[in-house]
Design a protein around this motif. Structure first.
Motif, PDB file in Angstrom:
ATOM      1  N   PHE A   1       7.968  -0.777   5.172  1.00 36.09           N
ATOM      2  CA  PHE A   1       7.396  -1.310   4.004  1.00 36.09           C
ATOM      3  C   PHE A   1       6.400  -2.315   4.407  1.00 36.09           C
ATOM      4  N   VAL A   2       6.735  -3.351   5.208  1.00 34.14           N
ATOM      5  CA  VAL A   2       5.937  -4.222   5.920  1.00 34.14           C
ATOM      6  C   VAL A   2       5.129  -3.426   7.037  1.00 34.14           C
ATOM      7  N   ALA A   3       5.340  -2.713   7.482  1.00 34.82           N
ATOM      8  CA  ALA A   3       4.360  -1.977   8.679  1.00 34.82           C
ATOM      9  C   ALA A   3       3.421  -1.113   8.053  1.00 34.82           C
ATOM     10  N   LEU A   4       3.769  -0.505   6.908  1.00 35.76           N
ATOM     11  CA  LEU A   4       2.676   0.353   6.219  1.00 35.76           C
ATOM     12  C   LEU A   4       1.806  -0.518   5.656  1.00 35.76           C
ATOM     13  N   ILE A   5       2.086  -1.677   5.078  1.00 36.86           N
ATOM     14  CA  ILE A   5       1.173  -2.519   4.593  1.00 36.86           C
ATOM     15  C   ILE A   5      -0.043  -3.330   5.528  1.00 36.86           C
ATOM     16  N   VAL A   6       0.905  -3.551   6.812  1.00 36.65           N
ATOM     17  CA  VAL A   6      -0.042  -4.011   7.902  1.00 36.65           C
ATOM     18  C   VAL A   6      -1.045  -2.753   8.309  1.00 36.65           C
ATOM     19  N   LEU A   7      -0.749  -1.736   8.316  1.00 32.96           N
ATOM     20  CA  LEU A   7      -1.464  -0.728   8.758  1.00 32.96           C
ATOM     21  C   LEU A   7      -2.804  -0.500   7.704  1.00 32.96           C
ATOM     22  N   ASN A   8      -2.420  -0.535   6.404  1.00 25.48           N
ATOM     23  CA  ASN A   8      -3.465  -0.316   5.411  1.00 25.48           C
ATOM     24  C   ASN A   8      -4.476  -1.656   5.578  1.00 25.48           C
ATOM     25  N   TYR A   9      -3.855  -2.900   5.833  1.00 17.47           N
ATOM     26  CA  TYR A   9      -4.554  -4.251   6.087  1.00 17.47           C
ATOM     27  C   TYR A   9      -5.695  -3.843   7.166  1.00 17.47           C
ATOM     28  N   ALA A  10      -4.937  -3.635   8.243  1.00 16.65           N
ATOM     29  CA  ALA A  10      -5.733  -3.319   9.379  1.00 16.65           C
ATOM     30  C   ALA A  10      -6.940  -2.300   9.384  1.00 16.65           C
ATOM     31  N   ARG A  11      -6.685  -1.591   8.569  1.00 15.52           N
ATOM     32  CA  ARG A  11      -7.668  -0.491   8.189  1.00 15.52           C
ATOM     33  C   ARG A  11      -9.076  -1.169   7.957  1.00 15.52           C
ATOM     34  N   PHE A  12      -8.701  -2.120   7.042  1.00 12.72           N
ATOM     35  CA  PHE A  12     -10.072  -2.924   6.156  1.00 12.72           C
ATOM     36  C   PHE A  12     -10.581  -4.140   7.345  1.00 12.72           C
TER      37      PHE A  12
ATOM     38  N   GLU B   1      -9.258  -4.391  17.298  1.00 10.33           N
ATOM     39  CA  GLU B   1     -10.497  -3.628  16.423  1.00 10.33           C
ATOM     40  C   GLU B   1     -10.874  -2.249  16.868  1.00 10.33           C
ATOM     41  N   GLY B   2     -10.756  -1.476  15.909  1.00 12.90           N
ATOM     42  CA  GLY B   2     -11.332  -0.031  16.032  1.00 12.90           C
ATOM     43  C   GLY B   2      -9.918   0.994  16.526  1.00 12.90           C
ATOM     44  N   ASP B   3      -8.790   0.548  16.631  1.00 11.63           N
ATOM     45  CA  ASP B   3      -7.619   1.297  17.315  1.00 11.63           C
ATOM     46  C   ASP B   3      -7.234   2.417  16.334  1.00 11.63           C
ATOM     47  N   THR B   4      -7.019   3.570  16.739  1.00  9.55           N
ATOM     48  CA  THR B   4      -6.303   4.650  16.195  1.00  9.55           C
ATOM     49  C   THR B   4      -4.794   4.334  16.386  1.00  9.55           C
ATOM     50  N   ILE B   5      -4.039   4.283  15.381  1.00  7.20           N
ATOM     51  CA  ILE B   5      -2.850   4.401  15.406  1.00  7.20           C
ATOM     52  C   ILE B   5      -1.692   5.229  14.987  1.00  7.20           C
ATOM     53  N   TYR B   6      -0.769   5.405  15.988  1.00  5.34           N
ATOM     54  CA  TYR B   6       0.128   6.415  15.626  1.00  5.34           C
ATOM     55  C   TYR B   6       1.526   5.716  15.640  1.00  5.34           C
ATOM     56  N   PHE B   7       2.120   5.684  14.446  1.00  4.46           N
ATOM     57  CA  PHE B   7       3.067   4.930  14.045  1.00  4.46           C
ATOM     58  C   PHE B   7       4.534   5.678  13.735  1.00  4.46           C
ATOM     59  N   ASP B   8       5.378   5.201  14.521  1.00  6.74           N
ATOM     60  CA  ASP B   8       6.724   5.907  14.515  1.00  6.74           C
ATOM     61  C   ASP B   8       7.758   5.075  13.736  1.00  6.74           C
ATOM     62  N   ILE B   9       8.219   5.458  12.720  1.00  9.13           N
ATOM     63  CA  ILE B   9       8.882   4.932  11.869  1.00  9.13           C
ATOM     64  C   ILE B   9      10.526   5.259  12.036  1.00  9.13           C
ATOM     65  N   THR B  10      10.773   5.966  12.984  1.00 12.18           N
ATOM     66  CA  THR B  10      12.502   6.395  13.039  1.00 12.18           C
ATOM     67  C   THR B  10      13.293   5.463  13.008  1.00 12.18           C
ATOM     68  N   HIS B  11      13.211   4.395  14.060  1.00 16.26           N
ATOM     69  CA  HIS B  11      14.279   3.234  14.237  1.00 16.26           C
ATOM     70  C   HIS B  11      13.703   2.133  13.313  1.00 16.26           C
ATOM     71  N   SER B  12      12.779   2.153  12.518  1.00 18.32           N
ATOM     72  CA  SER B  12      12.574   0.963  11.719  1.00 18.32           C
ATOM     73  C   SER B  12      13.652   0.926  10.733  1.00 18.32           C
ATOM     74  N   PHE B  13      14.104  -0.380   9.992  1.00 16.83           N
ATOM     75  CA  PHE B  13      15.066  -0.461   9.019  1.00 16.83           C
ATOM     76  C   PHE B  13      14.644  -1.513   8.129  1.00 16.83           C
ATOM     77  N   ARG B  14      15.668  -1.439   7.049  1.00 17.09           N
ATOM     78  CA  ARG B  14      15.609  -2.374   5.859  1.00 17.09           C
ATOM     79  C   ARG B  14      14.040  -2.302   5.412  1.00 17.09           C
ATOM     80  N   SER B  15      13.327  -3.571   5.496  1.00 14.68           N
ATOM     81  CA  SER B  15      11.921  -3.779   4.775  1.00 14.68           C
ATOM     82  C   SER B  15      11.031  -3.392   5.704  1.00 14.68           C
TER      83      SER B  15
END
Length: 446
Positions: free
Chosen positions: A132-143, A115-129
């Motif tokens: 996309f999944v991580a970005l959805i999680v970030l947006n979901y977590a914001r709400f 709750e209330g985290d400020t997230i720094y998200f590194d996508i350098t070594h993420s692959f395939r989907s």
């Protein structure tokens, strides 16, 4: 208060050492983008670090290992060398990428966000989907968890060439930039704001986003004066848009004309700007204009159109209130009565009710019999146009008293009932508008 946390992914590649750079600063010499992001974005305090890795990636790059005669430093050792204070957690993830695995990844990432985290998200070594999944999680977590996005970044190592070529470069030439993608992620905010505006007419999210952009541009010393001027005008536009919407939502019917006028004037100033400072907002200008295109320089018809605006945006209570009160205002305008005078408005209300119900004079309970008689005489030719007024008044009372009355109307009946009242009273507003224009022409020709 939430943490500052870096979320990242670890792959199977034999990462080469380099210096990562960001805004004129350089990281320590490292194989891992994660240590570089930590160094360059930690600011005044430490961040927690959560790295997602498959079992294979964890064994290959999570710990030290040898590649022939060469010892390759693992992620944990790299953090101990570069940022020993960092709280690093390796979380195992699946290597599968089917739908069920993606949902499990969603849960896996979400479970590491507090709750209330400020997230720094590194996508350098993420692959395939995964991105996309991580970005959805970030947006979901914001709400759901009220988090904020500190930055979304990518380590552009491939700018240096192929790994085999990088091996031939001396350390001082191994400078890989970190690309900040956070502004693209803000499109999610704009998407939410635009959706809210289109569906409800509520411009509060758009106004807040523009205000934030305005603040950031003025804090940035490299911003040009043209950019600052344009963002300032856009900020003023969305402020005015928000103000116009609030005036309608709070039934400030006598202010609507003025606020709509200000909005159109500010929109004109924004359209004359030479650049596009806030790209997601620019395509909205036509949409904004269409939202208020129905309003013109006719105050009586504008007061009727404001009811249409409310109905289109699901504001049933406001629609009923303004339809009744604006009908009274229209009469006051034609008869030259003070629009804000409570007694005058009360007399118009009484006159309409007496006319529609044929109440005998001896039963009148009015402040000024003479003025009420004059108003009734004036309204008599329009009795048919006003027949819906009594039902409208009853519906307004019902909704304003929260249904705490005998035999309240069912909730689902209010909208179609309000629509019918709006349509049936349209002719009355049109007649009042025509009378007002005729009287104005007569005054001008006198």
């Amino acid at each position: 208060m939430g943490r500052r946390v870096l979320l990242s992914f670890l792959g199977l590649s034999d990462y080469e050492y380099c210096y990562y750079t960001y805004e004129g600063k350089s990281s320590s010499y490292t194989r891992f983008i994660q240590t570089a992001v930590y160094e360059l974005f930690r600011g005044d305090g430490p961040m927690d670090v959560v790295v997602f890795a498959t079992k294979e990636a964890r064994e290959r790059n999570g710990r030290d290992r040898f590649k022939g005669e060469e010892r390759l430093e693992g992620l944990i050792t790299a953090f101990q060398r570069i940022a020993p204070e960092a709280n690093v957690k390796l979380v195992e993830m699946e290597s599968r990428q089917d739908e069920q695995a993606n949902w499990r990844l969603f849960d896996c990432i979400l479970n590491e966000i507090r709750e209330g985290d400020t997230i720094y998200f590194d996508i350098t070594h993420s692959f395939r989907s995964i991105p996309f999944v991580a970005l959805i999680v970030l947006n979901y977590a914001r709400f759901v968890k009220k988090t904020d996005i500190g930055a979304i970044v990518y380590g552009w190592f491939e700018m240096l060439g192929r790994p085999v070529d990088v091996k031939q470069l001396p350390p001082e030439r191994r400078l890989a930039p970190i690309v900040n993608l956070t502004s693209m992620a803000r499109l999610l905010d704009w998407t939410n704001g635009v959706d809210q505006f289109l569906r409800t007419g509520d411009a509060s999210i758009i106004q807040a986003l523009t205000a934030k952009e305005n603040s950031e541009v003025f804090r940035n010393p490299s911003s040009s004066q043209t950019m600052r001027n344009e963002v300032k005008e856009l900020n003023q536009l969305t402020k005015q848009l928000d103000q116009t919407e609030k005036v309608i939502r709070t039934c400030r019917s006598l202010q609507i004309d003025e606020e709509v006028r200000k909005f159109h004037e500010q929109l004109g100033r924004v359209r004359s700007a030479s650049a596009e400072a806030i790209k997601p907002l620019v395509p909205l200008l036509d949409v904004m204009e269409k939202k208020y295109a129905m309003f013109d320089d006719d105050p009586i018809m504008n007061s009727w159109k404001a009811v249409r605006w409310c109905l289109d945006h699901g504001l049933i209570q406001q629609a009923l209130t303004m339809l009744e009160e604006n009908a009274v205002t229209a009469v006051c305008r034609v008869l030259g009565l003070d629009l804000r005078n409570e007694k005058a408005r009360g007399d118009v209300h009484s006159a309409i009710e007496i006319l529609l119900r044929d109440i005998p004079k001896e039963e009148w309970r009015v402040r000024s019999v003479e003025r009420v008689e004059q108003i009734i005489d004036f309204l008599s030719p329009y009795k048919g146009d006003l027949k819906r007024f009594s039902t409208l008044k009853e519906r307004r009372n019902d909704i304003n008293h929260a249904g705490a009355r005998p035999q309240p109307l069912k909730a689902e009946k209010f909208w179609p009932d309000a629509e019918q009242s709006f349509r049936e009273l349209g002719a009355f507003f049109e007649r009042m508008s025509a009378l007002a224009k005729t009287m104005q022409i007569s005054k001008e020709n006198a």
